[in-house]
Structure formats: C-alpha cells, structure tokens
Scaffold this active site. Structure first.
Site, PDB file in Angstrom:
ATOM      1  CE  LYS A   1      24.267  16.347 -32.178  1.00 55.02           C
ATOM      2  NZ  LYS A   1      23.799  14.976 -32.500  1.00 55.02           N
TER       3      LYS A   1
HETATM    4  N1  GLU Z   1      24.984  12.915 -35.499  1.00 52.41           N
HETATM    5  C1  GLU Z   1      24.627  11.528 -35.408  1.00 52.41           C
HETATM    6  C2  GLU Z   1      23.731  11.290 -34.212  1.00 52.41           C
HETATM    7  O1  GLU Z   1      23.078  12.175 -33.715  1.00 52.41           O
HETATM    8  C3  GLU Z   1      25.835  10.606 -35.462  1.00 52.41           C
HETATM    9  C4  GLU Z   1      26.834  10.781 -34.366  1.00 52.41           C
HETATM   10  C5  GLU Z   1      28.111   9.963 -34.567  1.00 52.41           C
HETATM   11  O2  GLU Z   1      28.146   9.145 -35.466  1.00 52.41           O
HETATM   12  O3  GLU Z   1      29.040  10.183 -33.791  1.00 52.41           O
HETATM   13  O4  GLU Z   1      23.586  10.178 -33.762  1.00 52.41           O
END
Ligand code: GLU
Length: 423
Positions: free
Chosen positions: A112
C-alpha cells in the site's frame, strides 16, 4: 504493542489488523516465529515529496510505500492521497492486501502507498507534479515484476497514467505494466473501473442466495459515493434493489422509494458531491444513514466508520464492506452478536485487485480481453472465493471475517513454510 493512535481517538487500524491476524493464528495453531513474520511489514519506505506550488512556493509532503509480505508474488496495492494518512494506516492496509490477494488466490503479496495531502486543495498541475515526484521517490521499490501500484482513495486512472509515464521516462521506454487501473487507451483493462463494486455485488448475490434474501426491492444504504460506492449503488439498483440512502463527506440523500443512483453519480462527476443533486430526496447525515433499517448496508468510504458507539444501533441485515477496514473489532463483535452478517473487506472489495491482476496479465502478454471476458472471469473467482469463505465459516462456526482470515493466513503461512527461511 499499541501503535500511534487512530484519528480522533479511534482504534488504530494496525492494532486491529494484528489482532485479527492473531485470532487466525490461534485457530490455525501457528508458532510464534510465523506470527512474528506475518505481523510485520517486510519493508517500509518513507519519502518526503517536495512540490513546486502554482504560487512559486515549495511544499513538502510525506509519503509511504509499504510491502507487507511478498512470499506469494510481487507486491500489489493502491496509493491513497488523504490528509489523515499515517504510516501505521498504510502498514495495516498493506497487510490487508496480503490477505485480500490470498483470499481470492491471485499471485501477489500485499502493498500500500499513501501521501499525506488533501488533493482537493491542489490544482491539477500541483497534483501532477506531486504524483510524478512521489513516483520518482518510490521508484526504487516499485516495478512491473516487483510492486505494481493501483488507485485507492482519491487516486484515479489519470494519476495512474502520470505514474506510468514518469516511471517509463526514467527507463527510456514504455512500461504500462508498472500500474493497474490506468486508462484503457494506454493499456488499462476493460471492466477495471467498477470491478471492486461489481465484485462486491457478486458476494451480496451469493450471500442472499445462501440466506434466502430476495434482492428484488431490497433496501440498500451506501456510505461513500466515490468509485466503489457510486458504482455499487448503480449496479445494485440495476439488479432491482431500492437504494434508499447515499452519502459522501459533504452530506447525504434519502428517499424511501429509492434514489436515481445514475443521476446522482452524474451530479458528483459534474459538481463534486451528492449534495448538489436536485432530484427527489431529503438530506441525511452519514451517521443516520448507517443506522437505517436496511437489508444491505455498503460502507464504501474510509476506515473506522462502524464503531462500538454506533454498532448497537445498526439495523442492516447484511453489511458488505466496500471500503477497507470500515468496522472496528469491537463493533464487529457487537454486529455478530446482533446477527448481522458481514461480508468482510478482504473478500467484498477484492474484485478490484482481481481485475488489476487481469490488467497486469494482459499487459505482460500484450493482448486485451473483452469486457465480457473480464467480467466472467472475475465473477467466477469472486463466487468461488465467496463460497470458500462461507463454507469455512460454517464448518468452523465462525463469522465470515474470521473465515476469510483463516483461509488467507493459512495460504500465506503455507507458502512461507514451503519456501523456507532464507538463508
Ligand atoms: N486499492 C484497491 C484495494 O484496496 C485496489 C488495489 C489494486 O488493484 O492493486 O483493493
């Protein structure tokens, strides 16, 4: 260990994440060393991001990119821009991504990223310069085969395009697979924009079948009208549900006969908030919305929205967590005691990262799937994962959040055992 406080005295997301991990580890009988490995991020990169503002001054923003665990594959996860971002939050969310990718069994580890910034206060030029400099700072750990960012809170396809361009400029050639959630014109996948919402609705449909709930005319409330919330509202209305309340940070709308979710989405696109909608609706606050006696509640805003304070007043039959971490642990216990069924975030919103995976695969193979292919394959994976979680919950007599963690932690721990500890 108690971590840096959550906002406004709320529980810290990382404490919650570690407690959830420990509960799963207890049930799985994991030893201390495995728990220690899983409870810590593999690496944390802290960056400071100087940005030349339009008035000529230079502002410096804090940013993070965290890799929680890479044992199952490259790091994957979104980047959020929000003034309340903290390092602990990003660590917790990266751990959530490890479990999310494992629950739907895609070959990624969890990551993240975040920048402490209120993007609504930036001009488009400032936003672009911030994104390009942040990308440059984290370029030492991202890469198409090691860490692939994606959109999250307040980031979108345009921001992914700038990340892709910046990374590609540094390398001297185009590398579309560096991000997912990018515009379709430059290698984005069809069906990515509403993937998290569509996946969330598939889990609701499967749960409704399991518990005998009729979705035709079912009352729905949606908290948050960003990408996940707005698309979930539209898809649920298309399915025949009655979306009676929606809200965003500025306010909310209520109509017991059902709202026109598409028109509201259009209003948000044009004017920035649901409150500018002129159709038939009464105002409602976010806390009133959460406490409506609905069949389905979709929290699709930020973390820590359902707490021990409001949980006793929540009257939804099903909660499908479109957001990451909307429910605190204490609230989770209260809701479970009250017989409310929660489809946990790491399952409910996993459609997003699942289609991100398809986007990455299409990029590597240099081909593109039709929307039909994307939706069909995502549905197959979401339905399978839902039933794995649901059956595990039944078999072990636990709620679905615990079951999803059992499956995820078990898969990751098993891979760590197979690979062994290096050296
Ligand atoms: N931000 C999204 C999540 O929390 C997508 C993450 C992604 O597609 O890598 O799942």
């Amino acid at each position: 260990m108690v971590h840096q406080n959550g906002q406004g005295g709320l529980p810290n997301l990382l404490d919650i994440a570690i407690q959830q991990l420990n509960e799963a580890a207890d049930r799985l009988g994991l030893d201390q060393s495995m728990r220690r490995i899983l409870s810590k991020p593999q690496r944390i990169l802290t960056v400071s991001v100087p940005v030349r503002m339009d008035d000529g001054s230079v502002e410096v923003f804090d940013g993070y990119r965290v890799h929680h665990n890479l044992v199952r594959g490259p790091a994957k996860g979104g980047i959020r821009y929000h003034p309340a971002v903290t390092m602990d939050e990003i660590v917790a969310l990266s751990m959530g991504m490890t479990w999310k990718c494992a629950v739907v069994n895609i070959p990624y580890g969890g990551a993240k990223g975040g920048v402490v910034v209120d993007p609504t206060k930036l001009s488009i030029g400032e936003l672009e310069r911030l994104t390009r400099r942040f990308t440059t700072e984290i370029s030492i750990i991202i890469g198409p085969d090691k860490d692939i960012p994606a959109p999250d809170v307040n980031t979108n396809a345009q921001i992914m395009a700038w990340i892709m361009d910046t990374y590609s400029m540094h390398r001297g050639y185009s590398i579309p697979e560096i991000v997912t959630g990018k515009p379709i014109e430059m290698g984005g996948s069809r069906g990515r924009v509403d993937a998290a919402s569509r996946g969330c609705v598939y889990t609701i449909i499967e749960l409704a079948k399991c518990i005998g709930m009729n979705l035709e005319g079912a009352a729905v409330a949606v908290q948050g009208y960003g990408n996940v919330g707005s698309n979930a509202a539209v898809i649920l209305e298309d399915l025949g549900c009655k979306v009676i309340a929606v809200c965003d940070v500025y306010g909310g709308l209520y109509n017991e006969h059902g709202l026109d979710t598409k028109a509201i989405k259009q209003t948000v696109a044009e004017k920035g908030s649901v409150i500018h909608y002129k159709g038939p609706a009464a105002p409602i606050t976010s806390s009133e919305l959460l406490e409506l006696p609905v069949d389905i509640l979709v929290p699709a805003a930020l973390e820590n929205q359902i707490t021990k304070e409001n949980a006793p007043r929540i009257r939804a039959k099903i909660i499908a967590e479109g957001a990451n971490g909307p429910t605190t642990l204490e609230a989770d216990r209260i809701l479970n005691e009250n017989g409310i069924i929660i489809i946990p975030d790491i399952l409910a919103n996993a459609g997003g990262v699942t289609v991100s995976y398809f986007e990455w695969v299409q990029g590597i193979q240099e081909l593109s799937w039709t929307e039909e292919q994307v939706v069909k394959e995502m549905k197959r994976r979401m339905v399978t994962s839902f039933h794995e979680v649901y059956s595990r919950a039944q078999a072990e007599k636990v709620d679905m959040r615990s079951a999803a963690h059992l499956i995820a932690v078990e898969r990751v721990a098993q891979t760590i055992k197979l690979r062994g500890i290096y050296p």
